[in-house]
Write a protein that holds these residues in place. Structure first.
Motif, mmCIF file in Angstrom:
data_model
loop_
_atom_site.group_PDB
_atom_site.id
_atom_site.type_symbol
_atom_site.label_atom_id
_atom_site.label_comp_id
_atom_site.label_asym_id
_atom_site.label_seq_id
_atom_site.Cartn_x
_atom_site.Cartn_y
_atom_site.Cartn_z
ATOM 1 N N LEU A 229 0.918 -0.956 -0.069
ATOM 2 C CA LEU A 229 -0.144 0.052 -0.032
ATOM 3 C C LEU A 229 0.760 1.050 0.284
ATOM 4 O O LEU A 229 0.554 2.347 -0.143
ATOM 5 C CB LEU A 229 -1.188 -0.299 0.708
ATOM 6 C CG LEU A 229 -2.171 -1.019 1.415
ATOM 7 C CD1 LEU A 229 -2.480 -0.896 2.533
ATOM 8 C CD2 LEU A 229 -3.158 -1.193 0.399
ATOM 9 N N GLY A 230 1.810 1.060 -0.795
ATOM 10 C CA GLY A 230 2.678 1.993 -0.624
ATOM 11 C C GLY A 230 3.497 1.859 0.949
ATOM 12 O O GLY A 230 3.513 1.712 2.085
ATOM 13 N N SER A 231 4.441 3.868 1.055
ATOM 14 C CA SER A 231 4.450 3.842 2.349
ATOM 15 C C SER A 231 4.255 5.178 2.423
ATOM 16 O O SER A 231 4.362 6.327 2.057
ATOM 17 C CB SER A 231 6.460 3.639 2.437
ATOM 18 O OG SER A 231 7.005 4.334 1.642
ATOM 19 N N VAL B 228 3.411 10.471 1.114
ATOM 20 C CA VAL B 228 3.464 9.100 0.993
ATOM 21 C C VAL B 228 3.252 9.501 -0.320
ATOM 22 O O VAL B 228 3.150 9.071 -1.578
ATOM 23 C CB VAL B 228 1.598 9.161 1.396
ATOM 24 C CG1 VAL B 228 1.376 7.605 0.729
ATOM 25 C CG2 VAL B 228 1.436 8.512 2.896
ATOM 26 N N SER B 229 3.932 7.238 -0.043
ATOM 27 C CA SER B 229 4.425 6.802 -2.102
ATOM 28 C C SER B 229 4.102 5.384 -2.321
ATOM 29 O O SER B 229 3.843 4.543 -1.743
ATOM 30 C CB SER B 229 5.983 6.805 -1.949
ATOM 31 O OG SER B 229 6.296 6.574 -3.331
ATOM 32 N N SER B 230 3.476 5.154 -3.584
ATOM 33 C CA SER B 230 3.442 3.448 -3.649
ATOM 34 C C SER B 230 4.337 3.379 -4.123
ATOM 35 O O SER B 230 3.910 2.086 -5.152
ATOM 36 C CB SER B 230 2.137 4.213 -5.394
ATOM 37 O OG SER B 230 2.910 4.435 -6.447
ATOM 38 N N PHE C 155 -13.785 -1.288 -7.138
ATOM 39 C CA PHE C 155 -12.463 -2.669 -7.762
ATOM 40 C C PHE C 155 -11.771 -1.384 -7.049
ATOM 41 O O PHE C 155 -11.415 -0.693 -6.464
ATOM 42 C CB PHE C 155 -12.354 -2.299 -9.327
ATOM 43 C CG PHE C 155 -13.575 -3.159 -9.505
ATOM 44 C CD1 PHE C 155 -13.330 -4.167 -10.769
ATOM 45 C CD2 PHE C 155 -14.819 -1.943 -9.945
ATOM 46 C CE1 PHE C 155 -14.286 -4.228 -11.099
ATOM 47 C CE2 PHE C 155 -15.519 -2.316 -11.179
ATOM 48 C CZ PHE C 155 -15.772 -4.097 -11.371
ATOM 49 N N ARG C 156 -10.698 -2.060 -7.387
ATOM 50 C CA ARG C 156 -9.067 -1.598 -6.085
ATOM 51 C C ARG C 156 -8.189 -2.158 -5.770
ATOM 52 O O ARG C 156 -8.033 -3.829 -6.138
ATOM 53 C CB ARG C 156 -8.855 -1.384 -4.086
ATOM 54 C CG ARG C 156 -8.582 -0.822 -4.277
ATOM 55 C CD ARG C 156 -8.420 -0.868 -2.138
ATOM 56 N NE ARG C 156 -6.987 -0.405 -1.190
ATOM 57 C CZ ARG C 156 -7.365 0.085 -0.322
ATOM 58 N NH1 ARG C 156 -8.406 0.162 -0.021
ATOM 59 N NH2 ARG C 156 -5.966 0.607 0.500
ATOM 60 N N LEU C 157 -6.976 -1.421 -7.037
ATOM 61 C CA LEU C 157 -6.277 -2.005 -7.329
ATOM 62 C C LEU C 157 -4.928 -1.274 -6.699
ATOM 63 O O LEU C 157 -4.463 0.177 -7.174
ATOM 64 C CB LEU C 157 -5.461 -1.845 -8.703
ATOM 65 C CG LEU C 157 -3.708 -3.017 -9.368
ATOM 66 C CD1 LEU C 157 -3.950 -4.412 -8.567
ATOM 67 C CD2 LEU C 157 -3.808 -2.822 -10.586
ATOM 68 N N GLY C 158 -4.307 -1.654 -5.198
ATOM 69 C CA GLY C 158 -3.185 -1.233 -4.823
ATOM 70 C C GLY C 158 -4.178 0.437 -4.046
ATOM 71 O O GLY C 158 -5.380 0.302 -3.272
ATOM 72 N N HIS C 159 -3.318 1.615 -5.204
ATOM 73 C CA HIS C 159 -4.387 2.905 -4.228
ATOM 74 C C HIS C 159 -5.135 3.088 -5.787
ATOM 75 O O HIS C 159 -5.778 4.464 -5.692
ATOM 76 C CB HIS C 159 -3.246 4.049 -4.510
ATOM 77 C CG HIS C 159 -2.538 3.694 -2.896
ATOM 78 N ND1 HIS C 159 -3.001 4.101 -2.052
ATOM 79 C CD2 HIS C 159 -0.967 3.843 -3.206
ATOM 80 C CE1 HIS C 159 -1.634 3.659 -1.148
ATOM 81 N NE2 HIS C 159 -0.295 4.336 -2.379
ATOM 82 N N GLN C 160 -5.593 2.574 -7.040
ATOM 83 C CA GLN C 160 -6.590 2.869 -7.700
ATOM 84 C C GLN C 160 -7.717 2.583 -7.345
ATOM 85 O O GLN C 160 -8.263 1.904 -7.323
ATOM 86 C CB GLN C 160 -5.811 2.716 -8.520
ATOM 87 C CG GLN C 160 -4.217 2.725 -9.279
ATOM 88 C CD GLN C 160 -3.405 2.124 -10.391
ATOM 89 O OE1 GLN C 160 -4.529 2.172 -12.088
ATOM 90 N NE2 GLN C 160 -3.307 1.371 -10.416
#
Length: 529
Positions: free
Chosen positions: A93-95, A158-160, A213-218
């Protein structure tokens, strides 16, 4: 496929600081400071990241804990915390990146007094002091009775992506931070066809289903199909793949309930690593924790690397990088990666005299740059008709006959973005290194709209590869623009309707005045006629 993230900091179950919201960004930079006074340093600081949704419940992105006992006193420490979701512990989920300083209360008091002299004090209520720093960073200082020490934090971003260099100073250049930060390896096109025999959630034995729908942050959300257990959606959503190994798309089905919390119908997951690329897969996904299934079409399309950066990061101005690019597309590299035909660099500099899309006479413009299935966005410039983006986009060309499309939209928080103008530029017509003003046109490119956009474009390609690629079928475009409600068209129709109503009202007043004999000659003439 973007988010509007903000961060909450909690201590002892109470919220002690909330950051500002960064709009339409998966790699936000806040550069905010917060001083939090604590009673017990053994109690961890709870950090939660949310996606702001106008008028709806904000979506949870991820969370992390900061162990204050791991910090050294009076020493600034750069901390990178990986975000996690308790329901999906294996998901990336990033940092979140912080610069943290743990200091005793006495030093914090002296520091606060100095800042009061140079900063404008905005308000004071009870024992809380809120001070605003005269810059784009916001600073929040909390006082709590009898604290042991305080934590001074600088919230960076925050970064993906997980591979970030350590942040040494707060004045780190934004261009260095975001150098080629938005990079994807492919596009996942998901077509939501229908649902079958879904669970009835309403008293009438039906449901009003929609899908998330969810893929990571999208994240995407489908339309609501009312009163049915076998909904037909026929909607398409496009996700960007940031890693070669793919990922997992989380799909949840909900029943819309007006005035109360929506009911959960079921969930399923699509593991992209099990699907072959360049092929459309028809999937019938049974719903877990519910009834029925969803029917999907999923296509993984490989995409050449695309990047976005500031003007200070220019690949073609760097002599070493330019030589590498020229070597990659030289006549000697004919048989190396036949699909990689060339290199495209687009500088989106600014726009002027844009159309006013908001009632305030301003717009919130952002720019979308597209080359076939590759799509990149600039940030939004709020309340401005002459925005300056100063961004560089790079694409790998797979077909030299492709057309570069640059579209300007007005961002609306509570609805789809409004179209402001568009230009379409064939790659073969580009003159390298020339900064040019392009007149914005309508969606059909048949006539001009208001405003111009300034671009500088460079194309480098291998002529032999491009000729061979010409003999192959044209690449199918998976990202198609949906028909959206135009606010400008709605406004024009409203004005037209208002004029018609005013004509009828004036006619009624005229007839009424004839009966009231306000003007005897006019009334007499009206009755004679």
């Amino acid at each position: 496929g973007t988010s509007d993230p903000y961060v909450k900091f909690k201590l002892g179950g109470k919220e002690v600081f909330r950051s500002k919201t960064i709009h339409k960004n998966l790699n936000p930079v806040w550069e905010e400071k917060a001083c939090i006074l604590i009673d017990n340093p053994r109690e961890p600081l709870y950090i939660k990241v949310f996606d702001y949704d106008f008028g709806l419940q904000d979506d949870f992105i991820g969370s992390a804990f900061l162990d204050l006992t791991s910090l050294e006193l009076n020493r600034e420490t750069d901390v990178t915390l990986c975000l996690q979701d308790p329901h999906y512990p294996d998901h990336d989920l990033g940092s979140i990146l912080l610069s943290v300083l743990l200091a005793p209360r006495e030093e914090q008091r002296e520091m606060t007094m100095l800042m009061r002299k140079s900063w404008k004090r905005s308000s004071k209520k009870n024992d809380d002091v809120l001070s605003n720093m005269p810059s784009r960073s916001e600073n929040l200082w909390h006082k709590i009775c009898s604290p042991f020490c305080c934590v001074l934090m600088t919230l960076f971003c925050v970064s993906s992506n997980q591979n970030h260099e350590t942040f040494q100073t707060q004045s780190l250049r934004l261009s260095d931070l975001h150098r080629k930060s938005q990079l994807w390896r492919g596009i996942v096109s998901v077509t939501l066809i229908e649902g079958r025999e879904l669970k009835a959630m309403d008293a009438n034995g039906l449901s009003d289903p929609y899908v998330k729908f969810r893929l990571g942050h999208q994240k995407y959300k489908s339309k609501i199909v009312p009163k049915t257990l076998n909904p037909q959606w026929r909607e398409q959503f496009d996700f960007h793949l940031y890693e070669e190994r793919g990922g997992i798309i989380d799909i949840t089905v909900w029943d819309k309930d007006a005035g109360k919390k929506d009911d959960f119908i079921g969930r399923c997951q699509v593991d992209l690593s099990t699907l072959s690329k360049e092929q459309t897969h028809k999937l019938e996904m049974p719903l877990e924790e519910g009834e029925g299934c969803l029917v999907l079409l999923v296509t993984l399309t490989a995409s050449a690397a695309v990047t976005i950066s500031d003007l200070s990061v220019n690949s073609l101005e760097d002599q070493k990088e330019r030589e590498e690019i020229l070597k990659r597309y030289s006549p000697m590299a004919i048989f190396h990666n036949m699909k990689d035909v060339g290199f495209l660099q687009v500088k989106v500099i600014r726009a002027e005299a844009l159309m006013a899309a908001d009632v305030t006479g301003k717009s919130d413009p952002f720019c979308v740059v597209e080359l076939n299935n590759d799509r990149l966005l600039t940030h939004t410039i709020y309340k401005n008709l002459n925005p300056e983006w100063n961004k560089i986009f790079t694409f790998n060309i797979k077909d030299i006959h492709s057309v570069l499309e640059v579209t300007v939209y007005d961002e609306d928080r509570d609805r789809s973005a409004d179209f402001l103008g568009k230009v379409a530029i064939p790659l073969l017509s580009i003159q390298n290194g020339e900064q040019k003003a392009y007149v914005l046109k309508n969606k059909q490119l048949t006539g001009p709209t208001k405003g111009v956009i300034y671009l500088e474009i460079d194309v480098i390609f291998n002529a032999v590869k491009a000729s061979i690629r010409t003999l192959m079928p044209k690449e199918q475009k998976y990202i198609e623009e949906e028909n959206r409600l135009s606010k400008q068209l709605l406004l024009r129709n409203f004005v037209r309707m208002k004029r018609c109503v005013m004509v009828l009202i004036n006619a009624a007043y005229y007839v009424n005045s004839c009966f009231d004999w306000d003007s005897p000659p006019r009334s007499l003439a009206a009755f004679l006629v």
